[in-house]
Design a protein around this motif. Structure first.
Motif, mmCIF file in Angstrom:
data_model
loop_
_atom_site.group_PDB
_atom_site.id
_atom_site.type_symbol
_atom_site.label_atom_id
_atom_site.label_comp_id
_atom_site.label_asym_id
_atom_site.label_seq_id
_atom_site.Cartn_x
_atom_site.Cartn_y
_atom_site.Cartn_z
ATOM 1 N N GLY A 1 -5.259 -1.238 6.140
ATOM 2 C CA GLY A 1 -4.550 -2.638 5.680
ATOM 3 C C GLY A 1 -5.632 -3.588 5.916
ATOM 4 O O GLY A 1 -5.614 -4.827 4.970
ATOM 5 N N ILE B 1 -0.361 -8.117 2.963
ATOM 6 C CA ILE B 1 -0.671 -6.729 2.762
ATOM 7 C C ILE B 1 0.629 -5.805 3.366
ATOM 8 O O ILE B 1 0.541 -5.849 4.612
ATOM 9 N N SER B 2 1.157 -5.139 2.890
ATOM 10 C CA SER B 2 2.734 -4.282 3.400
ATOM 11 C C SER B 2 2.055 -2.916 3.693
ATOM 12 O O SER B 2 1.736 -2.307 2.862
ATOM 13 N N LEU B 3 2.239 -2.467 4.895
ATOM 14 C CA LEU B 3 1.712 -1.028 5.510
ATOM 15 C C LEU B 3 3.103 -0.251 5.500
ATOM 16 O O LEU B 3 3.862 -0.448 6.023
ATOM 17 N N LEU C 1 -0.578 -9.472 7.529
ATOM 18 C CA LEU C 1 -0.112 -8.044 7.589
ATOM 19 C C LEU C 1 1.331 -8.082 7.674
ATOM 20 O O LEU C 1 1.829 -8.570 8.565
ATOM 21 N N TRP D 1 -8.500 -3.896 3.141
ATOM 22 C CA TRP D 1 -7.859 -4.326 1.998
ATOM 23 C C TRP D 1 -7.620 -5.975 2.188
ATOM 24 O O TRP D 1 -8.370 -6.705 1.163
ATOM 25 N N LEU E 1 1.005 -1.122 0.005
ATOM 26 C CA LEU E 1 -0.170 -0.181 0.072
ATOM 27 C C LEU E 1 1.002 1.212 0.151
ATOM 28 O O LEU E 1 1.729 1.214 1.101
#
Length: 417
Positions: free
Chosen positions: A233, A250-252, A282, A236, A196
């Protein structure tokens, strides 16, 4: 009493674009006495002179010798010291051709403050040289003005306060824009995860994630931003699970940048506990500034978050000098190769050698290697052959640009507000 500036201006003068790119990466998170380093760039001595006319407060010049002429760098030194009479500004020569400016001669004959061979510069050595030079600049200014510098950041200017207030409003109103950058497995071209990418829609236009991070100094805004990004996140990830029937990493951005702050860590753990769900995947992106400054406290923080099923990605792998035992103790799930080591890797032997060694090190550490900025099919093929598992960039975005994928990700973004 003179205040430490809110930013230390460093001018890099070099005609090699790769030198600017690498230096910007290495110095991106560097701070001295609470103030960040602002890197200005010039490709010639003539451009450097023009920048000096607009920035009288440049503290340090990192100067190449051979540019538009063989003696361009040394003529620039003479211009600074004798024509405009600036003796506070620190000058460090960085040369790839020591025969053109032998160290013994230039140290004796010119007023320079340091001498580095490009072939011997490491990330740690460059950072140390910059810190030492900024300290020298501060001392020179103090001697000339008779006013000692006060440690710590300068008071916030009205513009900075306005931007901080705008950021707080942006978080509350959902004006931080999130875009998805897909990560593909290089062996199968199947989707592995999503980065993201955050940007901030301010009254003055769109600012990047790095610019957002620079303005997260106040605890309240920092915590609000962290919680907002974490919620996005999770939304998503859940949306992807509903649309496609399987999990997605999902990389924040930004969330991992302050793990050495106990209050921040406590709030992050609480927020993760409130939002977590089975199968949630995450990853927090950690930059070199966090990794280099936190040490044992970072190891403890990462252990606590792993118990909450949070993973970690080191986004500056290879750009900083880090002791191997310490890097091993952090046990990153993924190590991200910066685009500097990736773009053109198939055609440039030096980049190929660097990428090959970093991929091998990542494999030794048991981490997934993620290449950022894969711009050609040839680079993707080289990385796959060398054992890099995951990539992201223009060449791979074309592969996964199926309408169903984009629609699913977009619906995830829309429903997360």
């Amino acid at each position: 009493m003179a205040r430490t500036p809110s930013q230390w201006k460093v001018l890099l003068v070099d005609d090699e674009p790769a030198v600017h790119e690498m230096s910007r990466l290495i110095l991106r998170d560097l701070r001295f006495e609470g103030a960040a380093v602002e890197l200005l760039s010039a490709a010639s001595a003539a451009q450097a002179c023009e920048l000096l006319s607009r920035h009288a407060d440049i503290a340090l010049v990192l100067l190449d010798v051979v540019m538009e002429t063989d003696e361009a760098g040394m003529r620039f030194v003479e211009f600074v010291r004798h024509q405009i009479g600036n003796r506070d500004m620190q000058i460090i020569l960085r040369t790839g051709q020591p025969g053109m400016a032998p160290e013994r001669e230039v140290i004796v004959d010119y007023e320079i403050n340091g001498y580095l061979l490009k072939t011997e510069i490491t990330a740690q050595r460059l950072q140390s040289a910059v810190i030492a030079a900024l300290r020298g600049y501060r001392h020179a200014r103090s001697l000339r003005t008779g006013e000692p510098f006060e440690r710590g950041c300068a008071p916030a200017q009205p513009r900075d306060l306005e931007l901080a207030e705008d950021l707080a409003e942006a978080v509350a109103a959902g004006r931080i824009v999130l875009q998805a950058q897909p990560q593909l497995r290089l062996d199968s071209l199947q989707l592995h995860g999503v980065d993201l990418i955050a940007s901030w829609n301010t009254r003055r236009g769109l600012l990047s994630a790095e610019q957002i991070a620079a303005r997260l100094g106040t605890g309240t805004v920092r915590l609000q931003t962290m919680r907002w990004l974490l919620v996005q996140g999770v939304a998503w990830a859940r949306q992807w699970q509903r649309e496609c029937g399987r999990g997605l990493r999902i990389s924040l951005p930004l969330v991992g940048e302050f793990l050495d702050d106990p209050q921040y860590l406590h709030e992050l753990l609480r927020a993760v506990g409130e939002t977590a769900s089975p199968g949630l995947q995450l990853d927090l992106l950690l930059g070199q500034s966090v990794v280099l400054r936190a040490e044992s406290s970072l190891v403890d923080a990462m252990m606590q978050l792993r118990q909450a099923r949070i993973g970690f990605v080191f986004r500056d792998f290879g750009a900083a000098t880090i002791a191997l035992p310490y890097l091993n103790s952090l046990a990153f799930e993924s190590l991200k190769l910066p685009r500097l080591f990736v773009q053109g890797v198939a055609a440039e032997p030096q980049r190929a050698a660097m990428a090959r060694s970093l991929i091998a090190l990542a494999q030794t550490l048991g981490a997934t290697t993620l290449a950022e900025g894969v711009a050609s099919d040839a680079d993707a093929q080289f990385l796959r052959w060398e054992g890099c598992e995951v990539g992201q960039g223009p060449a791979l975005a074309r592969v996964c640009a199926a309408s169903e994928l984009i629609a699913a990700l977009q619906r995830g973004a829309d429903t997360s507000h």
